[in-house]
Design a protein around this motif. Structure first.
Motif, PDB file in Angstrom:
ATOM      1  N   SER A  47       0.922  -1.332   0.012  1.00  0.00           N
ATOM      2  CA  SER A  47      -0.089  -0.069  -0.006  1.00  0.00           C
ATOM      3  C   SER A  47       0.794   1.138  -0.019  1.00  0.00           C
ATOM      4  N   ILE A  48       2.014   1.124   0.828  1.00  0.00           N
ATOM      5  CA  ILE A  48       2.968   2.250   0.604  1.00  0.00           C
ATOM      6  C   ILE A  48       3.483   2.462  -0.811  1.00  0.00           C
ATOM      7  N   GLU A 103       1.504   6.633  -3.765  1.00  0.00           N
ATOM      8  CA  GLU A 103       1.756   7.630  -5.073  1.00  0.00           C
ATOM      9  C   GLU A 103       0.499   7.516  -5.793  1.00  0.00           C
ATOM     10  N   ALA A 104       0.412   6.465  -6.237  1.00  0.00           N
ATOM     11  CA  ALA A 104      -0.531   6.297  -7.432  1.00  0.00           C
ATOM     12  C   ALA A 104      -1.917   6.512  -6.794  1.00  0.00           C
ATOM     13  N   GLU A 105      -2.136   6.028  -5.893  1.00  0.00           N
ATOM     14  CA  GLU A 105      -3.550   6.451  -4.856  1.00  0.00           C
ATOM     15  C   GLU A 105      -3.869   7.992  -5.007  1.00  0.00           C
ATOM     16  N   GLY A 163      -6.608  13.171  -9.167  1.00  0.00           N
ATOM     17  CA  GLY A 163      -7.447  13.482 -10.371  1.00  0.00           C
ATOM     18  C   GLY A 163      -8.906  13.418 -10.158  1.00  0.00           C
ATOM     19  N   ASP A 164      -9.501  12.440  -9.587  1.00  0.00           N
ATOM     20  CA  ASP A 164     -10.959  12.411  -9.112  1.00  0.00           C
ATOM     21  C   ASP A 164     -11.612  13.733  -8.547  1.00  0.00           C
ATOM     22  N   TYR A 165     -10.709  14.210  -7.747  1.00  0.00           N
ATOM     23  CA  TYR A 165     -11.202  15.751  -7.141  1.00  0.00           C
ATOM     24  C   TYR A 165     -11.012  16.732  -8.172  1.00  0.00           C
ATOM     25  N   LYS A 166     -10.109  16.965  -9.048  1.00  0.00           N
ATOM     26  CA  LYS A 166     -10.022  17.795 -10.095  1.00  0.00           C
ATOM     27  C   LYS A 166     -11.198  17.625 -11.105  1.00  0.00           C
TER      28      LYS A 166
END
Length: 188
Positions: free
Chosen positions: A93-94, A98-100, A106-109
């Protein structure tokens, strides 16, 4: 067979220890073998009685302790494997953090752009409604002003006509007009 070996080994160690202790003594005479043999027999009898009375309990205690330790070791191995798995999951997960993060940004934008577009669209629609209402209001006000102007002009024309008629109309002509109007009303 195994128990017999353990008992013989224990007796041999006891004998050797006793011989070493007598050999280091300051006395000139040798060891008292009769006393030694009696004490060894006494010791063997005490150990035998203790073993006969409490041997099973002692063996089960040590056996139970051994099983308990084995169970604890197995549990620790399981917990170690689970911890290693969780560690691998956390490391994974670490690694994907960065990808998450980029995906979340991107989703918020995208959501922000969609919200911006909807706000702009709603503002444009409201501006169109305001324009159409203003045009309608201007048309209605111009019609009302034109109607008021017509009424005012009609009133002035009527006043002017009345003034002209009052100057040109005599009492005889007025009586004749009244009679003609009454005649038309009665005949119809």
């Amino acid at each position: 067979m195994k128990k017999a070996r353990i008992v013989l080994f224990t007796l041999a160690v006891c004998l050797l220890t006793a011989v070493c202790a007598w050999a280091s003594a300051d006395g000139a005479e040798g060891p008292n073998w009769k006393n030694f043999i009696l004490r060894s027999i006494n010791f063997a009898l005490v150990v035998g009685v203790v073993w006969w009375v409490a041997g099973k309990k002692i063996a089960s205690t040590f056996g139970g302790r051994r099983l308990s330790i084995e169970n604890q070791l197995a549990d620790l191995e399981e917990r170690k494997a689970a911890a290693q798995k969780r560690l691998a999951d956390v490391e994974h997960s670490i690694a994907n953090l960065e990808a998450e993060r980029a995906q979340i940004l991107g989703d918020y934008k995208a959501q922000g752009e969609a919200l911006k577009a909807s706000i702009v669209k709603a503002a444009e629609e409201q501006a169109e409604r305001i324009k159409s209402q203003a045009l309608l209001s201007a048309e209605q006000e111009s019609k009302a002003a034109a109607d008021a102007l017509r009424v005012e002009m009609a009133d002035k024309i009527i006043e002017a006509a009345q003034g002209l008629l009052a100057k040109k109309l005599t009492a005889e002509v007025q009586d004749k007009l009244v009679d003609d109007a009454l005649g038309k009303v009665v005949l119809n």
